[in-house]
Design a protein around this motif. Sequence first.
Motif, PDB file in Angstrom:
ATOM      1  N   ALA A 193      -2.462   3.952  -9.591  1.00 31.85           N
ATOM      2  CA  ALA A 193      -3.380   5.058  -9.865  1.00 31.85           C
ATOM      3  C   ALA A 193      -2.886   5.957 -10.989  1.00 31.85           C
ATOM      4  N   TYR A 227      -7.354  -0.997   2.342  1.00 34.74           N
ATOM      5  CA  TYR A 227      -6.878  -0.611   1.014  1.00 34.74           C
ATOM      6  C   TYR A 227      -7.930   0.187   0.251  1.00 34.74           C
ATOM      7  N   SER A 245      -6.991   3.987  -0.882  1.00 35.14           N
ATOM      8  CA  SER A 245      -6.997   4.325  -2.312  1.00 35.14           C
ATOM      9  C   SER A 245      -8.048   5.390  -2.619  1.00 35.14           C
ATOM     10  N   TYR A 258      -5.219  11.884 -10.057  1.00 36.69           N
ATOM     11  CA  TYR A 258      -4.382  10.700 -10.282  1.00 36.69           C
ATOM     12  C   TYR A 258      -3.192  10.986 -11.186  1.00 36.69           C
ATOM     13  N   THR A 295      -6.829   9.243  -4.022  1.00 39.89           N
ATOM     14  CA  THR A 295      -7.318   9.726  -5.321  1.00 39.89           C
ATOM     15  C   THR A 295      -8.303  10.878  -5.161  1.00 39.89           C
ATOM     16  N   VAL A 341       0.827  -1.211   0.000  1.00 44.63           N
ATOM     17  CA  VAL A 341       0.000   0.000   0.000  1.00 44.63           C
ATOM     18  C   VAL A 341       0.860   1.260   0.000  1.00 44.63           C
ATOM     19  N   CYS A 346      -1.826  -4.876  -7.921  1.00 44.59           N
ATOM     20  CA  CYS A 346      -2.261  -4.753  -6.527  1.00 44.59           C
ATOM     21  C   CYS A 346      -2.243  -6.083  -5.789  1.00 44.59           C
ATOM     22  N   LEU A 368       0.204   2.062  -4.579  1.00 43.94           N
ATOM     23  CA  LEU A 368      -0.979   2.860  -4.868  1.00 43.94           C
ATOM     24  C   LEU A 368      -0.700   3.916  -5.939  1.00 43.94           C
ATOM     25  N   THR A 375      -8.616   2.511  -8.840  1.00 45.75           N
ATOM     26  CA  THR A 375      -7.679   1.698  -8.062  1.00 45.75           C
ATOM     27  C   THR A 375      -8.407   0.959  -6.943  1.00 45.75           C
TER      28      THR A 375
END
Length: 610
Positions: free
Chosen positions: A58, A293, A297, A306, A301, A50, A254, A54, A66
Amino acid sequence: MLRQALRKFGQKLVHRRPLEQDVYELKYGGSLSTLDLVALGVGRTVGVGVYLLLSEVASSQAGPATMICFLVAGLTSLLAGLCYAEFSARVPHSGSAYLYCFVTVGELWAFIIGWNLILSFFIDAIVVIQAWTLIFDYLIVNQISESISEHIPQVLADNLVYFTMVLWFFLLEIQDLGFRGFFKVFKLFTLVKLLVLSFVIISGFVKGDLHNWRLTEEDYIKAGLNDTSSLGLLGSGGFMPFGFQGILHGAATCFYAFIGFAVIVTRVKELHKPERSIPMGIVISLLTCILVYLGVSAAITLMVPYYQLRPGSLLPEAFLHIGWGLAYYVVAVAIFCTIFVSMYWSFTYPIRIVISMMADDGLLFPVLARVITGTYAQLVFRLFIYVIAVIILLFFGFADLLDLRSIATLLSYSLVAFCVLIIRYQPERRNIENEAEEEEENEGNEVEVQEENPPAAEKLTLQGLLFPGSFTPTPLSGRVVYVCSSLLVLLLIVLCLVLAQWPGLLSGDPGWITVVVLLLVVITGITGIIWRQPQSSHLPHFKVPGLPLLPLLSIFLNVCLMMQMTAGTWVRFGAWMLTGFIIYFAYGIQHSLKDQTIDLELSSASTFSV
């Protein structure tokens, strides 16, 4: 003569390790509760993935979608976790995919799993080294001091190197606490990790802007990123700027973020009720990771468009975009601490364990068994590993290493699911000692019984496939399931290759659609045949529900994610596997357990797994 040689060769490939053989297992002392398992699973799973993945996903693969990537990867891992849980209840040892495959589907598959475990643990060490390098780049090379000197006391900014060194030596000291003492520290830092990520989630919803999920070409033009009608690498805007294909690529990347939960099944001997605690620990820890997560995420974002996230950047950099320099510093230090504490064992220890147990089983050279016991051998091996790690860091990118690790793990998960599918429909394997006693008792009567009632050979018929005459597995039904399962795996691979032609399917191409429909019909029919076969009546305390559908779904999702890897990743993985096959067929197949005495004491169980 040739037929006998081929038969002997095939028997070696599928030779299974007897469950009755002695297995050496590391003892930690004490006992663990279900909550301890959840802390262990979350602590080992939530980490580098993570923090570094990420922004990678992204920025160039999925954008705000994501979240969906993490959800797909998490559900795929959850299905694999259920299969691991059944094996932990079925095989009464601290397990790994290597051991599980060896006792169910045979030697060749066990070697493939073990060889991939070596690759996986080696890449883990490299990834952690690279993560530390990025963090030190900010903590020691004064980048963090320059960026946050306006937000924190000047004395801290000027002497950040000394604070970092004090923290470093503190983390080194706590490794001398022993497992029980260190596990308390581990749980504390797991809690800190969750609190820090909760802070990130809350910050995202406070400072976030929903417009970042609805970006258009005009937003890119205003930002000076694109002055043409083609967005190119920026995607097409909106919540899914890179489309469904981008989500699949992102989910494959991921997937690395969920690697680590399998450490739970290595604690069988430390639990009062492993058949209950391990399934609960796996499911709760993975669901917790999925929720974390998804929240992180979404927060990142929302805070940062992004396209402004740099591939390879750290998670805390999002706070620089909203002007929270102090938060950036706190989160960066927390990341450093949690990564270090998560690595309780040395980088090379898991690799040495796997190599040692494969050498003890005769699949690798016996001299390699000393990498876990010999002091000189350990030192030489560690130096070798670190030199190779530095070389790889110079020539391979971060994303390439993660993809290679993911392929190895996805293959392991698929084989474990395949093992669950196979073993549930096989006849019971009797204990060797009991077999010997039965042979002695029945030695005098065996010939007479056979003369009076000669055994009827099982015949394979269409009616027998759909309506088996026995309520318990027979050798014939077991072979039917084995063959059908192997065919299903091949058909699922073909289906995934066809589904990779997604634009052709969406355009309504009758050729591709016909192929997909035919494949689905055949897959459904073979699945029905497996479903009709009798299952073993001696089931473990925990079993995967929905057999055979869930293991097949797990294999399908794993293969789909593997298909998203680049050609370069497959070439590197193929080279690694080719090297392994050369070693196995030149040495391992001739010196494996098949040729060793049955009372040989083995030290082939590990506390580490994929």
